[in-house]
Write a protein that holds these residues in place. Sequence first.
Motif, PDB file in Angstrom:
ATOM      1  N   PRO A 368       0.830  -1.219   0.000  1.00  0.00           N
ATOM      2  CA  PRO A 368       0.000   0.000   0.000  1.00  0.00           C
ATOM      3  C   PRO A 368       0.856   1.258   0.000  1.00  0.00           C
ATOM      4  O   PRO A 368       1.844   1.367   0.721  1.00  0.00           O
ATOM      5  N   GLY A 369       0.450   2.207  -0.856  1.00  0.00           N
ATOM      6  CA  GLY A 369       1.164   3.472  -0.955  1.00  0.00           C
ATOM      7  C   GLY A 369       2.302   3.462  -1.955  1.00  0.00           C
ATOM      8  O   GLY A 369       2.893   4.514  -2.224  1.00  0.00           O
ATOM      9  N   SER A 414      -0.044   4.990  -8.852  1.00  0.00           N
ATOM     10  CA  SER A 414       0.596   5.808  -7.814  1.00  0.00           C
ATOM     11  C   SER A 414      -0.235   5.737  -6.538  1.00  0.00           C
ATOM     12  O   SER A 414      -1.479   5.815  -6.573  1.00  0.00           O
ATOM     13  N   HIS A 415       0.452   5.505  -5.403  1.00  0.00           N
ATOM     14  CA  HIS A 415      -0.179   5.420  -4.073  1.00  0.00           C
ATOM     15  C   HIS A 415      -1.322   4.415  -4.082  1.00  0.00           C
ATOM     16  O   HIS A 415      -2.471   4.727  -3.765  1.00  0.00           O
ATOM     17  N   VAL A 416      -0.995   3.180  -4.448  1.00  0.00           N
ATOM     18  CA  VAL A 416      -2.020   2.149  -4.550  1.00  0.00           C
ATOM     19  C   VAL A 416      -2.522   1.751  -3.170  1.00  0.00           C
ATOM     20  O   VAL A 416      -1.820   1.881  -2.157  1.00  0.00           O
ATOM     21  N   GLN A 417      -3.753   1.239  -3.136  1.00  0.00           N
ATOM     22  CA  GLN A 417      -4.367   0.703  -1.930  1.00  0.00           C
ATOM     23  C   GLN A 417      -4.806  -0.735  -2.227  1.00  0.00           C
ATOM     24  O   GLN A 417      -4.775  -1.196  -3.376  1.00  0.00           O
ATOM     25  N   GLU A 418      -5.231  -1.441  -1.195  1.00  0.00           N
ATOM     26  CA  GLU A 418      -5.598  -2.841  -1.392  1.00  0.00           C
ATOM     27  C   GLU A 418      -6.753  -2.986  -2.374  1.00  0.00           C
ATOM     28  O   GLU A 418      -6.848  -3.991  -3.092  1.00  0.00           O
ATOM     29  N   ARG A 419      -7.648  -2.012  -2.428  1.00  0.00           N
ATOM     30  CA  ARG A 419      -8.752  -2.095  -3.381  1.00  0.00           C
ATOM     31  C   ARG A 419      -8.293  -1.917  -4.827  1.00  0.00           C
ATOM     32  O   ARG A 419      -9.093  -2.105  -5.755  1.00  0.00           O
ATOM     33  N   SER A 420      -7.023  -1.524  -5.033  1.00  0.00           N
ATOM     34  CA  SER A 420      -6.493  -1.349  -6.408  1.00  0.00           C
ATOM     35  C   SER A 420      -6.152  -2.673  -7.065  1.00  0.00           C
ATOM     36  O   SER A 420      -5.769  -2.703  -8.240  1.00  0.00           O
ATOM     37  N   SER A 421      -6.248  -3.776  -6.313  1.00  0.00           N
ATOM     38  CA  SER A 421      -5.921  -5.074  -6.916  1.00  0.00           C
ATOM     39  C   SER A 421      -6.894  -5.381  -8.050  1.00  0.00           C
ATOM     40  O   SER A 421      -8.114  -5.228  -7.894  1.00  0.00           O
ATOM     41  N   ALA A 422      -6.397  -5.840  -9.179  1.00  0.00           N
ATOM     42  CA  ALA A 422      -7.215  -6.177 -10.347  1.00  0.00           C
ATOM     43  C   ALA A 422      -6.350  -6.925 -11.353  1.00  0.00           C
ATOM     44  O   ALA A 422      -5.123  -6.994 -11.221  1.00  0.00           O
ATOM     45  N   VAL A 423      -7.031  -7.494 -12.368  1.00  0.00           N
ATOM     46  CA  VAL A 423      -6.321  -8.135 -13.480  1.00  0.00           C
ATOM     47  C   VAL A 423      -6.538  -7.272 -14.724  1.00  0.00           C
ATOM     48  O   VAL A 423      -7.687  -6.961 -15.068  1.00  0.00           O
ATOM     49  N   TYR A 424      -5.452  -6.903 -15.365  1.00  0.00           N
ATOM     50  CA  TYR A 424      -5.519  -6.061 -16.558  1.00  0.00           C
ATOM     51  C   TYR A 424      -5.126  -6.902 -17.776  1.00  0.00           C
ATOM     52  O   TYR A 424      -4.231  -7.759 -17.706  1.00  0.00           O
ATOM     53  N   GLN A 425      -5.855  -6.649 -18.867  1.00  0.00           N
ATOM     54  CA  GLN A 425      -5.569  -7.337 -20.115  1.00  0.00           C
ATOM     55  C   GLN A 425      -5.083  -6.324 -21.154  1.00  0.00           C
ATOM     56  O   GLN A 425      -5.673  -5.255 -21.303  1.00  0.00           O
ATOM     57  N   CYS A 426      -4.006  -6.693 -21.836  1.00  0.00           N
ATOM     58  CA  CYS A 426      -3.476  -5.886 -22.946  1.00  0.00           C
ATOM     59  C   CYS A 426      -3.728  -6.651 -24.236  1.00  0.00           C
ATOM     60  O   CYS A 426      -3.338  -7.820 -24.355  1.00  0.00           O
ATOM     61  N   ASN A 427      -4.361  -5.998 -25.202  1.00  0.00           N
ATOM     62  CA  ASN A 427      -4.656  -6.606 -26.505  1.00  0.00           C
ATOM     63  C   ASN A 427      -3.927  -5.810 -27.583  1.00  0.00           C
ATOM     64  O   ASN A 427      -4.140  -4.615 -27.734  1.00  0.00           O
ATOM     65  N   ALA A 428      -3.029  -6.499 -28.308  1.00  0.00           N
ATOM     66  CA  ALA A 428      -2.305  -5.893 -29.438  1.00  0.00           C
ATOM     67  C   ALA A 428      -2.748  -6.627 -30.700  1.00  0.00           C
ATOM     68  O   ALA A 428      -2.570  -7.843 -30.795  1.00  0.00           O
ATOM     69  N   SER A 429      -3.329  -5.900 -31.652  1.00  0.00           N
ATOM     70  CA  SER A 429      -3.906  -6.574 -32.818  1.00  0.00           C
ATOM     71  C   SER A 429      -3.630  -5.781 -34.090  1.00  0.00           C
ATOM     72  O   SER A 429      -3.506  -4.558 -34.075  1.00  0.00           O
ATOM     73  N   ASN A 430      -3.501  -6.525 -35.188  1.00  0.00           N
ATOM     74  CA  ASN A 430      -3.509  -5.958 -36.539  1.00  0.00           C
ATOM     75  C   ASN A 430      -4.217  -6.951 -37.449  1.00  0.00           C
ATOM     76  O   ASN A 430      -4.806  -7.930 -36.970  1.00  0.00           O
ATOM     77  N   GLU A 431      -4.151  -6.749 -38.748  1.00  0.00           N
ATOM     78  CA  GLU A 431      -4.935  -7.565 -39.669  1.00  0.00           C
ATOM     79  C   GLU A 431      -4.460  -9.006 -39.727  1.00  0.00           C
ATOM     80  O   GLU A 431      -5.156  -9.870 -40.258  1.00  0.00           O
ATOM     81  N   TYR A 432      -3.273  -9.322 -39.168  1.00  0.00           N
ATOM     82  CA  TYR A 432      -2.732 -10.667 -39.244  1.00  0.00           C
ATOM     83  C   TYR A 432      -2.860 -11.433 -37.927  1.00  0.00           C
ATOM     84  O   TYR A 432      -2.434 -12.576 -37.843  1.00  0.00           O
ATOM     85  N   GLY A 433      -3.410 -10.834 -36.888  1.00  0.00           N
ATOM     86  CA  GLY A 433      -3.577 -11.571 -35.652  1.00  0.00           C
ATOM     87  C   GLY A 433      -3.615 -10.643 -34.451  1.00  0.00           C
ATOM     88  O   GLY A 433      -3.681  -9.407 -34.577  1.00  0.00           O
ATOM     89  N   TYR A 434      -3.598 -11.265 -33.279  1.00  0.00           N
ATOM     90  CA  TYR A 434      -3.634 -10.478 -32.052  1.00  0.00           C
ATOM     91  C   TYR A 434      -2.867 -11.186 -30.956  1.00  0.00           C
ATOM     92  O   TYR A 434      -2.582 -12.396 -31.030  1.00  0.00           O
ATOM     93  N   LEU A 435      -2.495 -10.415 -29.921  1.00  0.00           N
ATOM     94  CA  LEU A 435      -1.879 -10.926 -28.703  1.00  0.00           C
ATOM     95  C   LEU A 435      -2.737 -10.465 -27.532  1.00  0.00           C
ATOM     96  O   LEU A 435      -3.185  -9.316 -27.492  1.00  0.00           O
ATOM     97  N   LEU A 436      -2.962 -11.371 -26.583  1.00  0.00           N
ATOM     98  CA  LEU A 436      -3.714 -11.024 -25.379  1.00  0.00           C
ATOM     99  C   LEU A 436      -2.916 -11.496 -24.183  1.00  0.00           C
ATOM    100  O   LEU A 436      -2.550 -12.681 -24.100  1.00  0.00           O
ATOM    101  N   ALA A 437      -2.610 -10.581 -23.256  1.00  0.00           N
ATOM    102  CA  ALA A 437      -1.833 -10.919 -22.071  1.00  0.00           C
ATOM    103  C   ALA A 437      -2.571 -10.423 -20.837  1.00  0.00           C
ATOM    104  O   ALA A 437      -3.095  -9.308 -20.812  1.00  0.00           O
TER     105      ALA A 437
END
Length: 1421
Positions: A368-369, A414-437
């Motif tokens: 935290p913080g 910045s200055h995170v707290q316990e409620r800031s916990s989460a799962v984030y997804q990044c999607n990178a895509s173009n006409e030939y495919g995509y990546l998801l992390a």
Amino acid sequence: MMKKSISASKASLVLFLCQMISALDVPLDSKLLEELSQPPTITQQSPKDYIVDPRENIVIQCEAKGKPPPSFSWTRNGTHFDIDKDAQVTMKPNSGTLVINIMNGGKAEAYEGVYQCTARNERGAAISNNIVIRPSRSPLWTKEKLEPNHVREGDSLVLHCRPPVGLPPPIIFWMDNAFQRLPQSERVSQGLNGDLYFSNVQPEDTREDYICYARFNHTQTIQQKQPISVKVFSMDSLNDTIAANLSDTDIYGAKPVTERQPILLTPTGSTSTKVELRGNVLLLECIAAGLPTPVIRWIKEGGELPANRTFFENFKKTLKIIDVSEADSGNYKCIARNILGSAHHVISVTVKAAPYWITAPRNLVLSPGEDGTLICRANGNPKPNISWLANGVPIAIAPEDPSRKVDGDTIIFSHVQERSSAVYQCNASNEYGYLLANAFVNVLAEPPRILTPANKLYQVIADSPALLDCAYFGSPKPEIEWFKGVKGSILRGDEYVFHDNGTLEIPVAQKDSTGTYTCVARNELGKIQNEVRLEVKDPTMIIKQPEYKVIQRYGQVSFECIIKHDFTLLPTVIWLKDNDELPDDERFLVGKDNLTIMNVTDKDDGTYTCIVNTTLDSVSASAVLTVVAAPPTPAIIYARPNPPFDLELTGQLERSVELSWIPGDENNSPITNFVIEYEDGLHEPGVWHYQTEVPGTQTTVQLKLSPYVNYSFRVIAVNEIGRSQPSEPSEQYLTKSANPDENPSNVQGIGSEPDNLVITWESLKGFQSNGPGLQYKVSWRQKDVDDEWTSVIVANVSKYIVSGTPTFVPYEIKVQALNDLGYAPEPSEVIGHSGEDLPMVAPGNVQVHVINSTLAKVHWDPVPLKSVRGHLQGYKVYYWKVQSLSRRSRRHVEKKILTFRGNKTFGMLPGLEPFSSYKLNVRVVNGKGEGPASPDKVFKTPEGVPSSPSFLKITNPTLDSLTLEWGSPTHPNGVLTSYILKFQPINNTHELGPLVEIRIPANESSLILKNLNYSTRYKFYFNAQTSVGSGSQITEEAVTIMDEAGILRPAVGAGKGYSETLFATSPVMHTVRPTFYKVQPLYPRIRNVTTAAAETYANISWEYEGPDHANFYVEYGVAGSKEDWKKEIVNGSRSFFVLKGLTPGTAYKVRVGAEGLSGFRSSEDVFETGPAMASRQVDIATQGWFIGLMCAVALLILILLIVCFIRRNKGGKYPVKEKEDAHADPEIQPMKEDDGTFGEYRSMSAWTGKKLDKEKKRKGSCANSPEADPVFTKAKSVRSDRSNFFRRSGDQYSSTRSETSYTRRKARQSSELTRVSSVSASLCREEKRSDEWKYRHGSRHHTSEHQIMGSEEGSDSQGGQPSPFQQTPSCNSVRGSLARQHSSLQHWFSQTPDYSSDSEDAQSSSHRKAASYLVNPWSRS
């Protein structure tokens, strides 16, 4: 705070450690992990493109971990998928994996679609990739009627497969009815589309079972196409039949198969395009037709094919490039070539790229913080679009979090707290495919915990390192301190190493290091400590080792092994023989400190090892026992050992394996060592590398291995004689993949432009990659500047360019290797520099000091290093001659350059011309180039001695005078004061007369020497002078002429050799004694070297003046070349030589020398050989007129031999007329077959022959008889046989011959026979005139003819040999022969089959050609 990273795939819940950018490092402690909360993380999922077998149940995987355990839900085609409403779909317990029951009535097609799994708990939600479910398909071949393929020999052919469209696409192959694969070669091969291509067909290609098969691997089914029939037509068999029965194969033989230059069957046209994705395999194909079979070659326009990634398949018709990248884009040209020409096709390849990670988002564990960032950077072609989701929802519509800020591809916390916990997804895509992390942010607040057990005891040997563990965890990250003793002070200093994981290392533990150590961990939420104990023991030593022993057979031997050890450690002693247990034999006695062997035998020979083990260390010592025979033995044959055998691999580990073997026979010479080699079947199959070697007494070795290598081993035995053959290879052992162990070497940073930095390195070899997916992380930052590292991950290349850098500043650079499993160890840093620019400042204070007339010294002040703007290479001095002070005339300025390396401030200028004015300037040089020039500095050189006069000519020789003309020196090097002329006479024996010296004013250019002796050779020496001294001299020789009457006056040796008065007014003169003395010639010389050159040879000639019996040699070489001279010895004392084997159109240098004259040789001469010319000679053997002439000569000789043979064998039983009646003209009566013999004729006497000749002359050579000589009965028989052959051949076609075509052919035959008769009459008239001339002018031969006939009269022989003049055939003979040819030809015409009415013109042409040939054999030419 320090940031740590660890892979997410190493253990359960280890996703906390997945390359975290935080102050926390969660240990792999199961009890701790069970207590800590974490967001869900997807650990297993089905592939994005999931093709399923429609006959089996569909299993869509989705596994995840989290604390508390996550729950799962699914979407199908973007909407919620309610599993409970579909009885065919179930979800596995404690899992998100779906099972769709197809085997109990479900249809796979009903479940096609896009599926996505969500795993959720109280700390967030993770989502899977979009999983596209499609059932595989293996459709049947469409029915089609396949027509047989009729093709001519040598033509190209394509058999189309056209398989049904399946999912996934099938694998194509061609087989026959017996299920055997059809052989393929450079001529016949299968294309990428499955078609079978024939560059040219051959008769053996004829078959009816060309079958295309399509194998669908997913459903394990094979579909078969209808068989295709191919029939190849060839005229060879018919040509062979005709050639065997007809002499004129050139007329009747079919033309051979026509050769053709290549043409491309696929691809078509001259150009095509292809798009391939990065990382895939690029396949390019070119298949060509042609005869002979073309050969395919591949090139890349404007570049090279990539090494180590390029392969050729399908007999080089397919170019295969693996792991393609954007650098592989370009134009690829395939060239098909045979002896007749070539064809080419250009394929323009464009490499696109589906998105790939540069920096994937990594899990964050924060307190935290604290602050942190998630970075998601991807690249592709085109550049991918980056979008963020939070717990599976687009971040734009997700619940707001004040600690979160999205900035493009980065989320800043910045200055995170316990409620800031989460799962984030990044999607990178173009006409030939995509990546998801997925990457989670987990905010934890935990007091310190120490995970190492309390009071743990560590024991080490003295002088070895000691490692004391203190595994810990806490949030925020605790600080660790170590103390010695319960109340001791904190440990610091160089004798301790503190690791980030809490471990305390004592690099060299001593006895006084023994004691209790305390570890303390504290953060803002608490403090905890733990104690461990360390004991340091004395090392174990062998104080008396076993020694080498030689013992006779049946003797006794003993080995000692006395040890010393720590009293708290219990040692164990083990004896080994040849690294194995001692034999189970009572003769071996093991004592406390020794080993005794009783009654030694030959089997006891070997290496004995004493091993001492304790719980902390191990030592060993070995000795060799050699057993010899007591009595003398016979002579021993020594040889190389036999190869080892029975190789066995045991104890297979990830990084090591144990190899054992059985030695072969040592062949009376003990094996000294074994060499172990390995083969890497994965990266370099067939190449054996040295691994290690062991003593000859050892048959087992522990081998260190590298990851991701397919090993095979072999062993070679070595003795004093040599090396054995290698053993058979061991079984293969494939090691597992791992992180790279090392980083690239030879890392450098050198700028190529003022605003860039080019980072280069030597890439890792194949086996050094330790696994697939080798890449490099390139990092850099400016040195001595407080700046962060900039990093980029690149493919397996060896160069990266950083743009936008300042000019020539130092950078810290490091390159780290990584593969699909992770990173190599942290690399070391190297210093590089960005690009250089041209220097800004010129050197100052340039000074010149003239040393002499040809040498000067220049000084300058150095340029400040900051103004150099690059690596200082040195200084360049530009200097040039302005003018000569003696001539006062300017000329073209030729600047000279001298370079002085390094930071020098002076230099010498050699090779100056005396008495001249010079200018110079100085410039500083760096790696980019030269800086500005300093102001020009002027200096002058003093006078020097002049060069030799430019020429000396001696003209107008008279009885007593010579005229000398000369040119002033080319380089006077000052003001000329005078010329010096010296001369002396030389007689025929090379004796020298007195030397005369004359000084001539400098303004003179000619002189007449008078009162010289007539017919005398003089040698002249001439040079110029300045105030400094005399220059080099020029020499010449001349001869005065003899008087008009040609009578020689007394020789030079008889007098003084010159007159007292040389000219009326003479300058100062100095003479030597007038008497002659015998000397070796001063200047024996070779002059007037001339050359006459052709294309490949040259004739060299010269004039020699010197001693007799000189041996000459010729030296030559290519003009302008630095190669050594080639030397040719001249035989005898010739003054010419021919150089052979020269290259056309080449300039050569040549000189002539004489052996034994202290290296004396002529001056060099240069000549050039003529250009290579195409040969104008014509091969007469290929000319038509010559072939025709030879055929005519051969036919005449054959006719003469036949006439000679018949006249020799003429008999008197039947008159000629009766013989003619017996063999009537075949045109008048039916042809009767003859047996071809002449047995009914008796020999004729010489008188009978003469009588017949007279009768023949009386009647004339053009009698009406169609057959004047029995020789034609034989010819008629031969043609009768041939006629029978064609009659039999014609019967086979009688059923197909039409009446109309028969009538037309009869008319043509009649026309042809008329032409034959007219030509025959013409030939007879010509021969009659020839015979009349021959008999009028041949009387002088009759006498010898009668003598020959008379000498043979009454003999028992078959008849007299006719004279050469009797062998000429008569016109009757010729016309009889033609008559039979007409008859045979007419009969052949009547029996020749009529192939078809369409070919009548061609048949008529062939008949006319045959008739023409029979009448006039010369028509062939």
